[in-house]
Write a protein that holds these residues in place. Structure first.
Motif, PDB file in Angstrom:
ATOM      1  N   ALA A  75      33.667  23.742  30.906  1.00  0.00           N
ATOM      2  CA  ALA A  75      34.113  25.123  30.806  1.00  0.00           C
ATOM      3  C   ALA A  75      33.725  25.802  32.115  1.00  0.00           C
ATOM      4  O   ALA A  75      32.545  25.791  32.483  1.00  0.00           O
ATOM      5  CB  ALA A  75      33.440  25.823  29.630  1.00  0.00           C
ATOM      6  N   GLN A 107      33.801  31.563  33.017  1.00  0.00           N
ATOM      7  CA  GLN A 107      34.289  31.868  31.673  1.00  0.00           C
ATOM      8  C   GLN A 107      33.206  31.695  30.613  1.00  0.00           C
ATOM      9  O   GLN A 107      33.505  31.644  29.423  1.00  0.00           O
ATOM     10  CB  GLN A 107      35.506  31.000  31.351  1.00  0.00           C
ATOM     11  CG  GLN A 107      36.685  31.312  32.257  1.00  0.00           C
ATOM     12  CD  GLN A 107      37.905  30.485  31.924  1.00  0.00           C
ATOM     13  OE1 GLN A 107      37.949  29.753  30.951  1.00  0.00           O
ATOM     14  NE2 GLN A 107      38.912  30.599  32.764  1.00  0.00           N
ATOM     15  N   ALA A 131      36.951  32.387  26.559  1.00  0.00           N
ATOM     16  CA  ALA A 131      38.389  32.194  26.412  1.00  0.00           C
ATOM     17  C   ALA A 131      38.632  30.735  26.057  1.00  0.00           C
ATOM     18  O   ALA A 131      37.750  29.882  26.226  1.00  0.00           O
ATOM     19  CB  ALA A 131      39.109  32.550  27.719  1.00  0.00           C
ATOM     20  N   GLU A 132      39.822  30.451  25.561  1.00  0.00           N
ATOM     21  CA  GLU A 132      40.201  29.065  25.270  1.00  0.00           C
ATOM     22  C   GLU A 132      40.244  28.289  26.587  1.00  0.00           C
ATOM     23  O   GLU A 132      40.840  28.741  27.558  1.00  0.00           O
ATOM     24  CB  GLU A 132      41.582  29.032  24.597  1.00  0.00           C
ATOM     25  CG  GLU A 132      42.012  27.659  24.156  1.00  0.00           C
ATOM     26  CD  GLU A 132      41.184  27.138  22.985  1.00  0.00           C
ATOM     27  OE1 GLU A 132      41.061  25.909  22.867  1.00  0.00           O
ATOM     28  OE2 GLU A 132      40.665  27.949  22.198  1.00  0.00           O
ATOM     29  N   ILE A 133      39.596  27.147  26.616  1.00  0.00           N
ATOM     30  CA  ILE A 133      39.537  26.326  27.827  1.00  0.00           C
ATOM     31  C   ILE A 133      40.461  25.132  27.643  1.00  0.00           C
ATOM     32  O   ILE A 133      40.155  24.222  26.865  1.00  0.00           O
ATOM     33  CB  ILE A 133      38.103  25.818  28.097  1.00  0.00           C
ATOM     34  CG1 ILE A 133      37.067  26.927  28.016  1.00  0.00           C
ATOM     35  CG2 ILE A 133      38.041  25.058  29.419  1.00  0.00           C
ATOM     36  CD1 ILE A 133      37.136  27.962  29.080  1.00  0.00           C
ATOM     37  N   PRO A 134      41.599  25.110  28.325  1.00  0.00           N
ATOM     38  CA  PRO A 134      42.491  23.956  28.186  1.00  0.00           C
ATOM     39  C   PRO A 134      41.893  22.741  28.886  1.00  0.00           C
ATOM     40  O   PRO A 134      41.192  22.866  29.893  1.00  0.00           O
ATOM     41  CB  PRO A 134      43.778  24.410  28.879  1.00  0.00           C
ATOM     42  CG  PRO A 134      43.331  25.453  29.852  1.00  0.00           C
ATOM     43  CD  PRO A 134      42.120  26.116  29.250  1.00  0.00           C
ATOM     44  N   ASP A 135      42.141  21.583  28.321  1.00  0.00           N
ATOM     45  CA  ASP A 135      41.677  20.362  28.952  1.00  0.00           C
ATOM     46  C   ASP A 135      42.569  20.084  30.150  1.00  0.00           C
ATOM     47  O   ASP A 135      43.712  20.529  30.226  1.00  0.00           O
ATOM     48  CB  ASP A 135      41.745  19.204  27.936  1.00  0.00           C
ATOM     49  CG  ASP A 135      40.850  18.042  28.339  1.00  0.00           C
ATOM     50  OD1 ASP A 135      40.095  18.163  29.328  1.00  0.00           O
ATOM     51  OD2 ASP A 135      40.906  16.999  27.660  1.00  0.00           O
TER      52      ASP A 135
END
Length: 189
Positions: free
Chosen positions: A14, A18, A170-174
């Motif tokens: 992450a 963030q 926040a959403e952490i995209p791979d």
């Protein structure tokens, strides 16, 4: 997905920018770090130690690093100066993983540094397992003698990583991962 490997298959970093409150509480952090130090250790040297940075001390460290970055490069562009000024303001906890090299032990230095690196990676895995986000950062500060002095490192010590830990805001995209077939070969003599 095999449940036994799901943590490894899902873990991702992450970005430190963030990460926010909360960090692991004292009990969770202790459990995390006790698990993290269970690493392969040729010669049982324990060639590592940990330095926790949090609260006002973490912010002071970040300020001193920013000042050092500007002294190192007086022509540092304002955008990079700003990045340096804020680097330690996001994640509520940073763990500096320090390698302690015993040059007289007969164990190769690389093995001792890899042992410390495993501690850093275990912190990342453990933080993820506990529902936190984490990012392993090094950058110039990990290799700077003045920063080593700020941390009180001995001549045989060096920073392996600064692991920033907190709660993703926040959403952490791979990210895309390499294909195993591109990396694995079999030696057949």
């Amino acid at each position: 997905m095999d449940d036994a490997l799901s943590l490894l298959q899902q873990r991702h970093s992450a970005p430190s920018r963030q990460l926010g409150e909360p960090a692991p509480d004292a009990t969770s952090l202790r459990s995390l770090l006790e698990a993290a130090i269970r690493v392969p250790d040729h010669g049982k040297l324990v060639p590592f130690r940990l330095i926790a940075l949090r609260g006002e001390s973490k912010l002071k460290f970040g300020t001193l690093l920013a000042e050092r970055a500007i002294r190192r490069d007086p022509d540092l562009p304002e955008s990079k100066r700003e990045k340096e000024r804020h680097r330690y303001t996001f994640a509520p906890l940073v763990i500096a993983v320090v390698a302690r090299i015993d040059h007289d032990a007969g164990i190769p230095e690389i093995e001792q540094k890899l042992c410390a690196g495993n501690v850093a990676y275990n912190i990342l895995l453990g933080a993820y397992a506990l529902g936190f986000g984490a990012q392993w950062l090094t950058g110039w500060a990990a290799y700077d003698a003045e920063v080593a002095g700020l941390l009180g490192l001995a001549a045989n010590e060096c920073v392996v990583s600064f692991v920033h830990i907190g709660t993703p805001q926040a959403e952490i995209p791979d990210r895309d991962r390499p294909a195993l077939d591109d990396l694995l070969t079999e030696w057949k003599g």
